[in-house]
Design a protein around this motif. Structure first.
Motif, mmCIF file in Angstrom:
data_model
loop_
_atom_site.group_PDB
_atom_site.id
_atom_site.type_symbol
_atom_site.label_atom_id
_atom_site.label_comp_id
_atom_site.label_asym_id
_atom_site.label_seq_id
_atom_site.Cartn_x
_atom_site.Cartn_y
_atom_site.Cartn_z
ATOM 1 N N ARG A 172 -7.743 14.105 3.974
ATOM 2 C CA ARG A 172 -8.253 13.261 3.523
ATOM 3 C C ARG A 172 -6.102 13.470 3.546
ATOM 4 O O ARG A 172 -5.371 13.983 2.420
ATOM 5 N N VAL A 196 -7.403 3.415 -3.317
ATOM 6 C CA VAL A 196 -8.522 2.365 -2.380
ATOM 7 C C VAL A 196 -9.660 3.287 -1.760
ATOM 8 O O VAL A 196 -10.236 2.880 -1.025
ATOM 9 N N ASN A 197 -8.893 3.669 -1.221
ATOM 10 C CA ASN A 197 -9.279 4.105 0.278
ATOM 11 C C ASN A 197 -8.848 6.429 -0.027
ATOM 12 O O ASN A 197 -8.263 6.227 -0.238
ATOM 13 N N GLU A 227 -4.313 10.274 0.258
ATOM 14 C CA GLU A 227 -4.846 8.666 -0.413
ATOM 15 C C GLU A 227 -4.649 7.732 -0.159
ATOM 16 O O GLU A 227 -2.838 7.211 -0.559
ATOM 17 N N TYR A 252 0.846 5.041 0.547
ATOM 18 C CA TYR A 252 -0.106 6.265 1.388
ATOM 19 C C TYR A 252 0.475 7.584 1.036
ATOM 20 O O TYR A 252 1.462 7.776 1.044
ATOM 21 N N ALA A 286 -4.813 -0.415 4.631
ATOM 22 C CA ALA A 286 -5.515 0.104 4.259
ATOM 23 C C ALA A 286 -6.487 1.148 4.517
ATOM 24 O O ALA A 286 -7.484 1.814 3.844
ATOM 25 N N ASN A 287 -6.802 0.997 6.246
ATOM 26 C CA ASN A 287 -7.744 2.098 6.173
ATOM 27 C C ASN A 287 -6.277 1.790 7.976
ATOM 28 O O ASN A 287 -7.591 2.084 8.892
ATOM 29 N N TYR A 309 0.660 -0.915 0.067
ATOM 30 C CA TYR A 309 -0.131 0.208 0.030
ATOM 31 C C TYR A 309 0.622 1.577 0.028
ATOM 32 O O TYR A 309 2.005 1.547 0.650
ATOM 33 N N PRO A 367 -8.864 7.730 3.975
ATOM 34 C CA PRO A 367 -9.621 8.452 5.297
ATOM 35 C C PRO A 367 -8.854 9.993 5.573
ATOM 36 O O PRO A 367 -8.375 10.815 5.182
#
Length: 614
Positions: free
Chosen positions: A253, A270-271, A255, A223, A340-341, A221, A273
């Motif tokens: 935010r 995909v997110n 990504e 960030y 992812a979160n 992932y 947050p």
């Protein structure tokens, strides 16, 4: 606010500086006279500090020059310097940020050095002779690098960036050829990197962070920290430069990109947050939205403004499921157990910090060093009138999942008005039993400091050059200073690439330097922090022995026995007397007083070595 957070350049700081100078070397100037702590004198007023000790530090008054500046060092030996290659420098204006060297990543024998105009790859298998292997022109700034397996990741922020890496730029407010986000290259052939993906983001990518999860080995992932303006929704669907009342705004935010390792061409966001949301109201702008005062404590305007609608840099430590995020107006602690979160655990602010820039955790995951990039990296912020709480590191302990302030650390010698200087990128130096960090300070050079006692950090080594120009501030200096497999490497904005070795001083024993080199890595990205592991070895035992001697708690006969039996075990480790030598290691470990921290660590290292040899 504790008094120590607003302390001036006082006698305590001078005391540390006075002893540091004793081991210094200077290139191009007459040797400075070493000054003891008792010789330092201080005159302090409300706004200015002058000191006799400052004049004795070899870093003071270094001669200027682009490629011929004078140098000073203590505890660091410059092994090699490589000028920036053609295509990555403007000789008529070496401070041109369109060609600035930026962040670095490492894999195997290679160092990947980012540049606002692309990147360069150096073979560092012989650190004293780095060899330029590959140059890729691909403009877009700021070119921050990460590497994972055969994939190289590159941050792109500027509007001149193009999907095809072209040099002609991308004109207009909306341009279908423009690229701002994260590029992904296949570097399985290190001489011919191939772009395999280009993931667009609404604010581009100022920096990025790789994050891995133990339960998700098939993906990595990314960030994305975007700090620039929001691009038009006509150029990238979904982008919105709107207020916090808009749930779809591209502000407030980060990504998250998921990259399938088997198919990186399918990488996608995909997110997004909302890490700054108010826990009670859910408002997405729940952290610091205005500076704490009308002006910076120095009396100048805030620069940059500490407004938390983005993160500048996030450092992930997947082995412990935590990340430390520096997010403009706040320092943040994150739970990244689900990559992812990410989830915010805690946040802090500081009235002295102009801009929370980056973070480094210690190896135990019990401390965080946050940096303040006051002035944005292009300003002189290490002047004699600048307090040590401005443009500095703030060191926090993590206590029960919360960030607790302990102290500041700032470069302990002032710089000139011609030198951009402020805390910037660094990494841990893996000396077992100590928390040591090497850090770039732009034209303040490189500083190595010990923060084992988080309330009392101390410099133990440095390297510095004079300013690029003697008459004006030309942006330059070290963007990053990182330790990798036994050596320190520096990415120098205007000048090129440097390699260093640590040398022993009264603050760092050769045995500790040797032990640090045993914590080897297959790759290193400063923002994807690895768990450092030292295999049982004679080097680690001798490092722990040096630390126990420094603590001065061992009885002399015990210390003599430890040295004798360790030396004997090393001589006999491959011979018929090995088992007797191993037994002696265990026996001498039992002679140590394990109620003492340093001796307990030495005893454990002896037992680990005995087990490894048995």
């Amino acid at each position: 606010m504790p008094d120590d957070r607003t302390a001036r350049w006082g006698r305590a700081g001078l005391r540390k500086l006075g002893v540091i100078v004793a081991g210094a070397t200077l290139v191009g100037l007459s040797p400075a006279t070493a000054m003891t702590a008792d010789a330092a004198t201080t005159t302090t007023t409300a706004t200015t500090t002058t000191t006799a000790a400052a004049d004795t530090d070899p870093r003071a008054g270094l001669g200027a020059g682009w490629l011929n500046a004078q140098q000073a060092s203590s505890g660091l030996d410059l092994l090699a310097h490589k000028d920036k290659p053609d295509g990555f420098v403007q000789t008529s204006n070496p401070g041109n940020l369109s060609y600035a060297n930026s962040d670095m990543a490492f894999s195997g024998d290679y160092a990947f050095v980012g540049n606002f105009n692309g990147f360069n790859v150096y073979d560092v298998s012989t650190p004293a002779n780095p060899v330029l292997t590959t140059s890729v022109v691909c403009p877009g700034g700021q070119g921050d690098m990460s590497v994972y397996g055969n994939l190289l990741f590159m941050s792109v922020e500027e509007t001149r960036g193009r999907l095809d890496c072209g040099t002609q730029g991308a004109s207009g407010t909306v341009n279908p050829d423009r690229f701002r986000g994260v590029r992904i290259f296949d570097v399985s052939d290190i001489t011919k990197p191939v772009q395999v993906a280009a993931v667009q983001t609404c604010r581009g990518s100022h920096t990025h962070t790789l994050v891995t999860g133990k339960d998700d080995p098939d993906n990595v992932y990314v960030y994305v920290s975007g700090t620039a303006g929001v691009r038009s929704g006509a150029e990238l669907a979904g982008c919105a430069n709107t207020a916090a009342t808009d749930p779809n705004t591209s502000l407030w935010r980060i990504e998250v990109i998921r990259v399938p390792l088997a198919a990186p061409q399918n990488a996608a966001v995909v997110n997004a947050p909302r890490l700054f949301a108010d826990r009670e109201t859910g408002a997405i702008d729940g952290l610091q939205n205005t500076p704490p005062t009308a002006q910076h404590p120095s009396g100048s305007s805030w620069s940059p403004r500490p407004v938390t609608n983005h993160c500048h840099d996030i450092t992930a430590y997947p082995a412990i499921g935590l990340a430390a995020a520096a997010c403009a107006g706040n320092g943040i602690l994150l739970d990244i157990s689900d990559p992812a979160n990410p989830v915010r655990l805690d946040e802090v602010s500081d009235p002295n910090f102009a801009y929370w820039h980056s973070a480094t955790l210690n190896n135990d995951g019990t401390k965080v060093v946050f940096t303040d990039e006051w002035g944005g990296g292009t300003g002189a912020r290490c002047r004699p009138t600048d307090q040590p709480s401005w443009g500095a590191n703030a060191i926090y302990d993590i206590v029960d999942g919360k960030l607790t302030f302990r102290s500041y650390y700032k470069l302990p010698v002032s710089q000139t008005n011609q030198e951009n200087c402020v805390a910037h990128n660094g990494s841990l130096v893996p000396v077992p039993g100590r928390d040591i960090m090497v850090q770039a300070w732009y034209q303040g050079g490189i500083s190595v400091f010990d923060f084992t006692d988080s309330a009392d950090p101390r410099e133990i080594a440095y390297f510095d050059r004079g300013p690029v120009s003697a008459t004006s501030l030309v942006t330059g200096g070290f963007w990053s200073g990182y330790y990798y497999n036994g050596h320190i490497y520096g990415s120098e904005i205007a000048r090129g690439f440097d390699s260093f070795s640590l040398t022993p001083t009264q603050y760092l024993d050769q045995a500790e330097i040797d032990a640090a080199a045993t914590a080897t890595l297959d790759r290193f990205n400063a923002q994807h922090q690895p768990k450092l592991i030292w295999p049982a070895s004679f080097e680690v035992v001798r490092a722990r022995y040096a630390q126990a001697l420094r603590a001065d708690t061992m009885k002399k006969n015990t210390a003599d026995n430890v040295k004798k039996f360790v030396d004997r075990a090393e001589r006999f480790k491959d011979g018929p007397q090995k088992h007797a030598a191993v037994a002696q290691l265990r026996a001498v470990a039992n002679q140590l007083d394990t109620s003492d921290t340093a001796q307990a660590a030495l005893a454990q290292a002896l037992r680990d070595l005995a087990d490894a040899l048995d």
